[in-house]
Every structure is written in structure tokens, then in C-alpha cells.
Design an enzyme around this catalytic site. Structure first.
Site, PDB file in Angstrom:
ATOM      1  N   ARG A 119       0.964   5.961  -1.822  1.00 17.54           N
ATOM      2  CA  ARG A 119      -0.288   5.602  -1.246  1.00 17.54           C
ATOM      3  C   ARG A 119      -0.952   6.058  -0.453  1.00 17.54           C
ATOM      4  O   ARG A 119      -1.928   5.771  -0.011  1.00 17.54           O
ATOM      5  CB  ARG A 119      -0.609   4.228  -2.044  1.00 17.54           C
ATOM      6  CG  ARG A 119       0.235   3.151  -2.899  1.00 17.54           C
ATOM      7  CD  ARG A 119      -0.171   3.852  -4.536  1.00 17.54           C
ATOM      8  NE  ARG A 119      -0.956   3.272  -4.960  1.00 17.54           N
ATOM      9  CZ  ARG A 119      -0.931   2.391  -6.240  1.00 17.54           C
ATOM     10  NH1 ARG A 119      -0.443   1.173  -5.763  1.00 17.54           N
ATOM     11  NH2 ARG A 119      -2.286   2.307  -6.810  1.00 17.54           N
ATOM     12  N   GLN A 124      -3.403  11.236  -4.595  1.00 15.50           N
ATOM     13  CA  GLN A 124      -4.277  10.635  -5.267  1.00 15.50           C
ATOM     14  C   GLN A 124      -4.601  11.150  -6.913  1.00 15.50           C
ATOM     15  O   GLN A 124      -4.479  10.693  -7.436  1.00 15.50           O
ATOM     16  CB  GLN A 124      -5.822  10.692  -5.118  1.00 15.50           C
ATOM     17  CG  GLN A 124      -6.325   9.309  -3.721  1.00 15.50           C
ATOM     18  CD  GLN A 124      -7.914   9.112  -3.669  1.00 15.50           C
ATOM     19  OE1 GLN A 124      -8.385  10.652  -3.409  1.00 15.50           O
ATOM     20  NE2 GLN A 124      -7.443   8.281  -2.316  1.00 15.50           N
ATOM     21  N   ASP A 127      -1.772   9.621  -8.901  1.00 12.96           N
ATOM     22  CA  ASP A 127      -1.548   8.917  -8.947  1.00 12.96           C
ATOM     23  C   ASP A 127      -1.475   7.771 -10.681  1.00 12.96           C
ATOM     24  O   ASP A 127      -2.264   7.260 -10.410  1.00 12.96           O
ATOM     25  CB  ASP A 127      -1.873   7.697  -7.997  1.00 12.96           C
ATOM     26  CG  ASP A 127      -2.187   6.162  -7.584  1.00 12.96           C
ATOM     27  OD1 ASP A 127      -0.767   5.758  -8.526  1.00 12.96           O
ATOM     28  OD2 ASP A 127      -2.456   6.033  -6.698  1.00 12.96           O
ATOM     29  N   SER A 130      -2.334   4.772 -10.500  1.00  8.79           N
ATOM     30  CA  SER A 130      -3.690   4.359 -11.131  1.00  8.79           C
ATOM     31  C   SER A 130      -3.997   4.760 -12.135  1.00  8.79           C
ATOM     32  O   SER A 130      -5.392   4.349 -12.454  1.00  8.79           O
ATOM     33  CB  SER A 130      -4.617   5.183  -9.258  1.00  8.79           C
ATOM     34  OG  SER A 130      -4.453   4.107  -8.199  1.00  8.79           O
ATOM     35  N   TYR A 230      -4.791  -2.497   5.766  1.00  8.24           N
ATOM     36  CA  TYR A 230      -4.368  -2.919   4.856  1.00  8.24           C
ATOM     37  C   TYR A 230      -3.494  -4.588   5.177  1.00  8.24           C
ATOM     38  O   TYR A 230      -4.074  -5.465   6.107  1.00  8.24           O
ATOM     39  CB  TYR A 230      -2.587  -2.828   4.746  1.00  8.24           C
ATOM     40  CG  TYR A 230      -2.460  -1.277   4.183  1.00  8.24           C
ATOM     41  CD1 TYR A 230      -2.174  -1.172   2.652  1.00  8.24           C
ATOM     42  CD2 TYR A 230      -2.322  -0.824   4.829  1.00  8.24           C
ATOM     43  CE1 TYR A 230      -2.177   0.463   2.672  1.00  8.24           C
ATOM     44  CE2 TYR A 230      -2.000   1.027   4.864  1.00  8.24           C
ATOM     45  CZ  TYR A 230      -2.038   1.180   3.103  1.00  8.24           C
ATOM     46  OH  TYR A 230      -1.825   2.477   2.813  1.00  8.24           O
TER      47      TYR A 230
END
Length: 376
Positions: A119, A124, A127, A130, A230
Site C-alpha cells: 500500500r 496505487q 491497487d 482499493s 499508521y
């Protein structure tokens, strides 16, 4: 390279791993595309459109017998038997399915599971988790609206005023955020909860209210700050208070959408049977973790039945397990672009298959090679 696009055979699967858009680009790079007859029909793509993009139409055996096979779902036994040893397989292969990966290794395949991509910003565009969760979050709200026996928006009519539906969304990842945005467009009043307090700003930016649970200790405040961008696991004391607060909101909700999935682990129980009993007649729960719960057939609530719509204490519980496939055309378009961007890493221009283990995305997605599984 010869690249095959077979028809997906899993029940209820409407998606296809390539579209005319991506086929045209791959053909332009010098590859030969073999698309099985009817592979895109359930996603609204005709054979003629694939042909116009430069693909050749063929049967299942020829598509599956290509040097590289692009799929949405991991091949079933009858499909696997038709894929040649030494071929390259790219798809959503479930990197946590050890037995499934072992079958791919035994078949002599070099396989890449796109769900395993890190990730990161660079990854992206490929992905798949997602892109497909985004669609699933949208569809979850549409299903809720379909099963809810009232309007979503507030309406003022000559016959009286209709109150807006109260929607509670549990879990604010990609699917949850899209669910918030979609429910907002439909005029609902929305509250959302997540174990990561750091998502509060995202929730409020979409017009929903975050179910806030105050911190009572320094340990709780420190955990909420997270590390490196995170969130850290919250202490049990905070989780217990959050559960009690969520229970109050669920009892007052017209619609609850649960989105909590943990890769490789059973989905957590978010809505207990007691919470369901507290909800009003006619309320709706859409359980996006259906089939992934502790019992295997349930989800974020123990009353869910995978691929079923059931009634429990007057509450409708929707347990469809493949929501993205219910929006087959757009789900295929986004997935095919994810695949195309990944192929740029392993099929660089004017070169054959290149597996660069120094590339963190390639290394993470490589599941089997030379008869062995590489997933740790």
C-alpha cells in the site's frame, strides 16, 4: 507475448480481466491477445468490441493455454488443468490461501496475486483491493436503499414530511468512505465508526458525523496518535467504550453497513445478535464481510448468511459476498487498468517477461515460481 483472457467461471462473477481499452494498449505493445468468446458479455463488453481493439476470439482451452493468462479470480480445478506448465498467471489469487497457492505451484505456474501489492504511493494505480472496495462500498448503499422500506432523503410533501434515513457505517476504509459519500448523495444522515480515531477528519469531510470516544488515559492518547502515519491498536479499555457507544447508535439506525475485513483472518464481530434485536422493524444491515466471519458463513454479524438476504427480528440482513461483481462494467474497467499497470513492471517495452525481485511490488505479488510457493 501471447496473453489469454478467459471467461470467469466462478458463480456470480461478472467481471473480466481486460477491456477493449487495455487490450488495445497491449496489442500496441506487440502482444497477441486471445479473448474467449463471451468473456466480457456480463460486463457489457461484446466480442465485436474486443475484436475491434485488436484481440482474436477463441475458445476457453486456447485462452487458458496462452503464455500468460489474465484472470479476475483464481482458476478453478477445470481451468487450472488447461493452463500450461510454465505459464504466467496474473489475478486476484488470494495470497492467504495456502492450499490454492500450492496447487498453482504444483501446476508449474509463475503466478502474481495483485492483492499482495504494497500500500504505497507507487502501487496505487495497481491497487485492486482499493479499486474493487470502492465499487463495493457504493453498491452496499444501493442495496441498502433497495431493501429499506422507506426513503433515504428527507422529503417535504403535501401529505407530510418524511424523515431522512439514519445510516451507521462501521469501518472507514476505502469501502466505508465510498459508502459515506454515496449515502450522503442519497440524502441520509450518516454516522461512522472506526477503531482508528485518525480517520475522523476524513469522515467529517464527507459530511458524516464520527462516533467519537474520548480518551481517558495517556496510553489511549498515545495509541491514537499512531506511528509513521499508521494507527496503532487501541487499548481494550477504549475498545470496550467504543463498542458500547456503537451499540447505542446501531439501535437508533435505519441502515447499518459493516465493512471490517482483516486479510488472512476471520472478520471481527461488530454487530452482535443483541444489537440486531435492538434495531427497529424494517431496518437493514448490509454485511460486507459476509462469508468471512468466525463461522465461515457469517460476517461482521453472526446472523449473516453468505450470499443470502435473511430476516432476523424484523431486520433485513444482506450478505452478498461479491458486491463489486454487481457493478460488472465499471469493476472490470478499473480492474483491467490495475492489471495493465502491473504488467508494465513485468512486461517492459521490447522485452519478454522480466521478474525484477528488486522491485518491491513485483516481489510482493510473486506467489509461485519454479514449482514452489514464495509466500511467507
Amino acid at each position: 507475448m501471447q496473453i489469454g483472457i478467459p471467461l470467469e467461471t466462478v458463480a456470480g462473477e461478472t467481471r473480466v480481466a481486460a477491456t477493449p481499452e487495455t487490450v488495445k494498449k497491449l496489442v500496441g505493445q506487440g502482444h497477441t491477445l486471445l479473448v474467449q468468446h463471451g468473456a466480457g458479455l456480463r460486463a457489457g463488453i461484446t466480442d465485436a468490441q474486443f475484436e475491434a481493439a485488436g484481440a482474436s476470439l477463441t475458445d476457453a482451452a486456447t485462452a487458458l493455454g496462452s503464455e500468460m493468462v489474465l484472470k479476475v479470480r483464481s482458476p478453478q480445478a477445470e481451468e487450472l488443468a488447461q493452463i500450461r506448465s510454465g505459464a504466467v498467471l496474473v489475478g486476484m489469487l488470494d495470497p492467504f490461501d495456502a492450499e490454492g497457492l500450492q496447487r498453482l505451484a504444483a501446476a508449474g505456474l509463475t503466478s502474481f496475486a495483485l492483492e499482495a501489492a504494497p500500500r504505497t504511493t507507487r502501487a496505487q494505480s495497481m491497487d485492486v483491493l482499493s479499486s474493487q472496495a470502492n465499487i463495493a462500498g457504493y453498491k452496499a448503499v444501493m442495496l441498502a436503499a433497495e431493501h429499506y422500506p422507506r426513503f433515504f432523503p428527507m422529503l417535504m410533501t403535501a401529505a407530510g414530511t418524511v424523515k431522512a434515513a439514519r445510516v451507521v457505517i462501521l469501518g472507514v476504509g476505502v469501502a466505508g468512505l465510498q459508502a459515506i459519500a454515496t449515502a450522503k448523495r442519497l440524502g441520509a444522515v450518516i454516522e461512522a465508526s472506526d477503531v482508528r480515531p485518525s480517520v475522523k477528519e476524513q469522515v467529517e469531510s464527507l459530511g458524516a458525523k464520527f462516533i467519537d470516544v474520548p480518551y481517558e488515559t495517556d496510553e489511549e492518547r498515545e495509541a491514537a496518535e499512531g506511528v509513521g502515519g499508521y494507527a496503532r491498536p487501541m487499548p481494550q479499555s477504549w475498545l470496550d467504550r467504543q463498542k458500547a457507544e456503537v451499540a447505542k447508535r446501531v439501535a437508533a439506525a435505519d441502515v447499518v453497513i459493516t465493512t471490517a475485513l482483516i486479510p488472512g483472518r476471520a472478520a471481527p464481530t461488530l454487530v452482535t445478535a443483541e444489537m440486531v434485536q435492538s434495531m427497529r422493524q424494517g431496518s437493514v444491515i448490509v454485511d460486507m464481510a459476509a462469508g468471512k466471519g468466525p463461522q465461515g458463513h457469517d460476517g461482521n454479524t453472526p446472523l449473516t448468511q453468505a450470499d443470502q438476504v435473511v430476516q432476523a427480528d424484523g431486520v433485513t440482513i444482506v450478505g452478498h459476498t461479491n458486491l463489486a461483481a454487481r457493478v460488472g462494467a465499471d469493476a472490470s474497467a478499473l480492474y483491467a487498468r490495475n492489471v495493465l499497470d502491473f504488467l508494465k513492471l513485468v512486461l517492459p517495452a521490447e522485452k519478454g517477461l522480466t521478474i525484477d525481485m528488486e522491485d518491491d511490488i513485483v516481489a510482493a505479488c510473486l506467489m509461485t515460481q519454479n514449482g514452489e510457493t514464495r509466500r511467507k
